[in-house]
Design a protein around this motif. Structure first.
Motif, PDB file in Angstrom:
ATOM      1  N   MET A   1       0.858  -1.158   0.000  1.00 26.83           N
ATOM      2  CA  MET A   1       0.000   0.000   0.000  1.00 26.83           C
ATOM      3  C   MET A   1       0.910   1.229   0.000  1.00 26.83           C
ATOM      4  O   MET A   1       1.818   1.333   0.814  1.00 26.83           O
ATOM      5  N   THR A   2       0.646   2.136  -0.920  1.00 28.01           N
ATOM      6  CA  THR A   2       1.500   3.311  -1.054  1.00 28.01           C
ATOM      7  C   THR A   2       0.725   4.623  -1.184  1.00 28.01           C
ATOM      8  O   THR A   2       1.319   5.687  -1.090  1.00 28.01           O
ATOM      9  N   ASP A   6      -5.477   3.199  -0.012  1.00 27.77           N
ATOM     10  CA  ASP A   6      -5.144   1.823  -0.402  1.00 27.77           C
ATOM     11  C   ASP A   6      -5.564   0.915   0.740  1.00 27.77           C
ATOM     12  O   ASP A   6      -5.494   1.291   1.913  1.00 27.77           O
ATOM     13  N   GLU A   7      -6.008  -0.303   0.412  1.00 29.90           N
ATOM     14  CA  GLU A   7      -6.508  -1.206   1.442  1.00 29.90           C
ATOM     15  C   GLU A   7      -6.232  -2.656   1.115  1.00 29.90           C
ATOM     16  O   GLU A   7      -5.947  -3.015  -0.026  1.00 29.90           O
ATOM     17  N   MET A   8      -6.319  -3.479   2.146  1.00 27.34           N
ATOM     18  CA  MET A   8      -6.381  -4.926   2.002  1.00 27.34           C
ATOM     19  C   MET A   8      -7.594  -5.359   2.800  1.00 27.34           C
ATOM     20  O   MET A   8      -7.759  -4.970   3.949  1.00 27.34           O
ATOM     21  N   ARG A  71     -10.763  -5.009   7.102  1.00 28.35           N
ATOM     22  CA  ARG A  71      -9.762  -4.425   6.223  1.00 28.35           C
ATOM     23  C   ARG A  71      -8.797  -3.545   7.019  1.00 28.35           C
ATOM     24  O   ARG A  71      -9.119  -3.048   8.099  1.00 28.35           O
ATOM     25  N   ARG A  73      -6.591  -0.074   6.103  1.00 24.25           N
ATOM     26  CA  ARG A  73      -6.619   0.979   5.084  1.00 24.25           C
ATOM     27  C   ARG A  73      -5.612   2.068   5.451  1.00 24.25           C
ATOM     28  O   ARG A  73      -5.484   2.437   6.613  1.00 24.25           O
ATOM     29  N   LEU A  74      -4.911   2.570   4.469  1.00 19.31           N
ATOM     30  CA  LEU A  74      -3.997   3.695   4.653  1.00 19.31           C
ATOM     31  C   LEU A  74      -4.855   4.958   4.686  1.00 19.31           C
ATOM     32  O   LEU A  74      -5.306   5.438   3.655  1.00 19.31           O
ATOM     33  N   THR A  85       3.281  -3.335   3.564  1.00 19.22           N
ATOM     34  CA  THR A  85       2.815  -4.675   3.210  1.00 19.22           C
ATOM     35  C   THR A  85       1.913  -5.150   4.341  1.00 19.22           C
ATOM     36  O   THR A  85       2.387  -5.355   5.461  1.00 19.22           O
TER      37      THR A  85
END
Length: 94
Positions: A1-2, A6-8, A71, A73-74, A85
């Protein structure tokens, strides 16, 4: 994530989970750990207080937060360019 937001995310019918992140830079940023009951249309906060400002590995454990989707999240970038990561581990219900 940059980049901002951005999320996972993973689908996990669970009430115990851990978020782990590896930061490869010394950027200053904030992470949001969030959950959803409807597959990701509406999110509620698990924790939005995690600020990282140096490289390293960080692990955060949570329990008694039953949900179907979680999740990381940035959520904020104060300085630099993050390189994150993410990892998520769950204990499944049932």
């Amino acid at each position: 994530m940059t980049a901002l937001n951005d999320e996972m995310r993973i689908h996990a019918h669970a009430s115990e989970f851990a978020f782990a992140v590896e930061s490869a830079t010394e950027a200053n940023f904030k992470l949001a750990f969030e959950a959803s009951f409807n597959g990701g249309n509406v999110w509620y906060e698990i924790d939005t207080s995690k600020t990282i400002n140096e490289s390293g590995e960080y692990v955060y454990y949570y329990s008694n937060k039953t949900t179907s989707t979680i999740r990381v999240r940035l959520s904020q970038i104060t300085s630099g360019t993050p390189s994150v990561t993410p990892h998520i581990a769950v204990t499944f219900n049932g």
